[in-house]
Write an enzyme that holds these catalytic residues in place. Structure first.
Site, PDB file in Angstrom:
ATOM      1  CG  ASP A 197      -9.643  15.028 -15.696  1.00 38.72           C
ATOM      2  OD1 ASP A 197      -9.020  14.403 -16.576  1.00 38.72           O
ATOM      3  OD2 ASP A 197     -10.556  14.524 -15.021  1.00 38.72           O
ATOM      4  CE  LYS A 199     -12.854   6.615 -18.271  1.00 37.16           C
ATOM      5  NZ  LYS A 199     -13.072   7.976 -17.780  1.00 37.16           N
ATOM      6  NE  ARG A 232      -2.952   0.567   3.266  1.00 39.01           N
ATOM      7  CZ  ARG A 232      -2.197   0.946   4.297  1.00 39.01           C
ATOM      8  NH1 ARG A 232      -1.486   2.060   4.255  1.00 39.01           N
ATOM      9  NH2 ARG A 232      -2.144   0.200   5.368  1.00 39.01           N
ATOM     10  CE1 TYR A 270     -16.363   9.968 -16.041  1.00 41.16           C
ATOM     11  CE2 TYR A 270     -15.879  10.059 -13.709  1.00 41.16           C
ATOM     12  CZ  TYR A 270     -16.242   9.340 -14.826  1.00 41.16           C
ATOM     13  OH  TYR A 270     -16.481   8.003 -14.724  1.00 41.16           O
TER      14      TYR A 270
HETATM   15  C1  LIG Z   1     -13.319   8.520 -16.518  1.00 42.64           C
HETATM   16  C2  LIG Z   1     -12.902   9.870 -16.109  1.00 42.64           C
HETATM   17  C3  LIG Z   1     -12.534  10.141 -14.786  1.00 42.64           C
HETATM   18  C4  LIG Z   1     -12.588   9.089 -13.699  1.00 42.64           C
HETATM   19  O1  LIG Z   1     -11.698   8.049 -13.957  1.00 42.64           O
HETATM   20  P1  LIG Z   1     -11.937   6.532 -13.419  1.00 42.64           P
HETATM   21  O2  LIG Z   1     -10.661   5.860 -13.815  1.00 42.64           O
HETATM   22  O3  LIG Z   1     -13.148   6.009 -14.110  1.00 42.64           O
HETATM   23  O4  LIG Z   1     -12.125   6.624 -11.951  1.00 42.64           O
HETATM   24  C5  LIG Z   1     -12.134  11.421 -14.459  1.00 42.64           C
HETATM   25  N1  LIG Z   1     -12.104  12.403 -15.387  1.00 42.64           N
HETATM   26  C6  LIG Z   1     -12.448  12.178 -16.678  1.00 42.64           C
HETATM   27  C7  LIG Z   1     -12.393  13.297 -17.648  1.00 42.64           C
HETATM   28  C8  LIG Z   1     -12.864  10.912 -17.084  1.00 42.64           C
HETATM   29  O5  LIG Z   1     -13.222  10.696 -18.352  1.00 42.64           O
END
Ligand SMILES: *Cc1c(COP(=O)(O)O)cnc(C)c1O
Length: 385
Positions: free
Chosen positions: A172, A197, A47, A100
């Protein structure tokens, strides 16, 4: 007693070994002192950190031109590491109004519960952001290109505002990826990714990443993420590393196909509008040019005539394309905001955002571009004629 050690070998593996061990044994208490006091590097308990997490973190650091980033068990864990690891009660944060969905929820529900005030504002409108600033504002969180209308934030304008007011700019960069956009070159202080993603890219890994320019901020986020158990599993890190090896190729291919698909469907009867950043009819086209420097992304959004009935007919007819709420997979996926990501909004609110029943967001994958254009054309024709 547990067996340990691998057979000796004069050669070494070309693939990063997977290290699932939760604990690491040391020789003596003195050796452990050396480790804890930073005189030597070593692991103790996974961890707190493990080799596969470090390997992927350093790769992602290189891609963003940063150092000391933290990998987390999901993109949302990375968002939480920033907002909950760095802010405290009494402070205020501004977020883009099209973040998001779960980031929005964190801003609207969880931060206020902890006494951290939040305001959402249009990141394409610097004056709206300026108007939201209070004496206790600490940071601004935006997405460079936001879901699902592919609106482009005025990052340069917001960065100037942040410098003027001493605020942290958090970007982000999930949609745009380091290949499409480099937030640190535009004044960002912290960059977040959902590695789940495009970066990992195969819909088989949940992983997040966050990195700050300032090493002290990275340390605070790392400690918070270890304390709250956000550390990812070695296997997910290992799979993500494998995905990253082909990321550049995948992104370039998907981006080129997305640009082509956008132009192809824009000319079809039954299509009301198409949104793609490099198209001249995109509302934020000018900003997309300066920010993305001619690059696009793998996402295309469009609206069909005919409302929900046409939407149902379209997903049924879209042969081989998954109607699934994610993005960045090797296969093209479709998302329908009105029934998924934005279903909690009232129809009036959705209409304000332009998210009518015929609105789809497409994450373009790696299929043959001609075949993909044909599948869309056939499905759109079947759904709207
Ligand atoms: C999917 C996504 C997230 C969250 O990511 P996870 O890996 O699903 O927790 C945050 N910001 C954006 C722009 C996303 O597309």
């Amino acid at each position: 007693m547990r067996p340990h050690g691998l057979p000796e070998s004069a050669s070494h593996p070309v693939v990063t070994p997977l290290s699932p061990s939760v604990v690491y044994a040391s020789e003596t208490p003195d050796a452990l002192d050396d480790q804890y006091e930073g005189r030597v590097h070593g692991y103790t308990y996974s961890r707190e950190g493990h080799p596969n997490a470090d390997v992927i973190a350093r790769r992602l650091d290189d891609m963003e031109g940063a150092s000391g980033g933290v990998v987390t068990g999901s993109g949302m864990a990375a968002v939480s590491a920033v907002l909950m690891g760095l802010l405290q009660t009494g402070e205020h944060v501004i977020g883009g109004d099209q973040l998001y969905g779960r980031s929005l929820r964190l801003m609207k529900e969880d931060l206020p519960r902890l006494g951290i005030a939040t305001t959402l504002a249009d990141p394409g409108d610097v004056e709206a952001i300026r108007a939201a600033i209070r004496p206790e504002t600490k940071l601004i969180l935006v997405e460079a290109v936001s879901n699902p209308t592919l609106a482009v934030a005025d990052i340069d304008g917001i960065a100037a505002l942040c410098r003027e007011h001493g605020l942290l700019l958090v970007v982000d960069n999930t949609f745009t990826t380091p290949r499409g956009f480099k937030p640190f070159d535009h004044g960002a202080d912290i960059v977040i990714h959902s590695v789940t993603k495009l970066l990992a890219g195969h819909s088989d890994v949940m992983l997040g990443y966050v990195v700050a320019k300032d090493a002290a901020l990275n340390d605070r986020m790392r400690v918070f993420s270890v304390t709250t158990g956000m550390t990812p599993s070695p296997f997910d890190c290992w799979l993500a590393e494998r995905g990253l090896l082909s990321f550049d190729l995948r992104f370039d291919r998907a981006e080129a196909t997305a640009a082509r698909l956008a132009d192809h469907i824009a000319g079809l009867p039954g299509v009301k509008r198409v949104l793609y950043p490099t198209r001249h009819d995109h509302p934020d086209h000018g900003r997309a040019e300066t920010l993305l420097k001619g690059r696009g992304c793998n996402m295309v959004s469009f609206e069909l005539d005919g409302g929900r009935d046409a939407a149902n007919a379209f997903t049924r007819a879209a042969e081989g394309l998954s109607f699934a709420p994610t993005l960045g997979d090797v296969g093209t996926t479709l998302s329908h905001p009105a029934s998924s990501s934005h279903r909690a909004l009232s129809p009036e609110n959705r209409a304000e955002l332009g998210l009518h029943e015929g609105f789809f967001r497409v994450s373009v994958g790696l299929e043959d571009p001609d075949t993909l254009c044909r599948i869309f054309e056939d499905a759109i024709t079947a759904a709207t004629s």
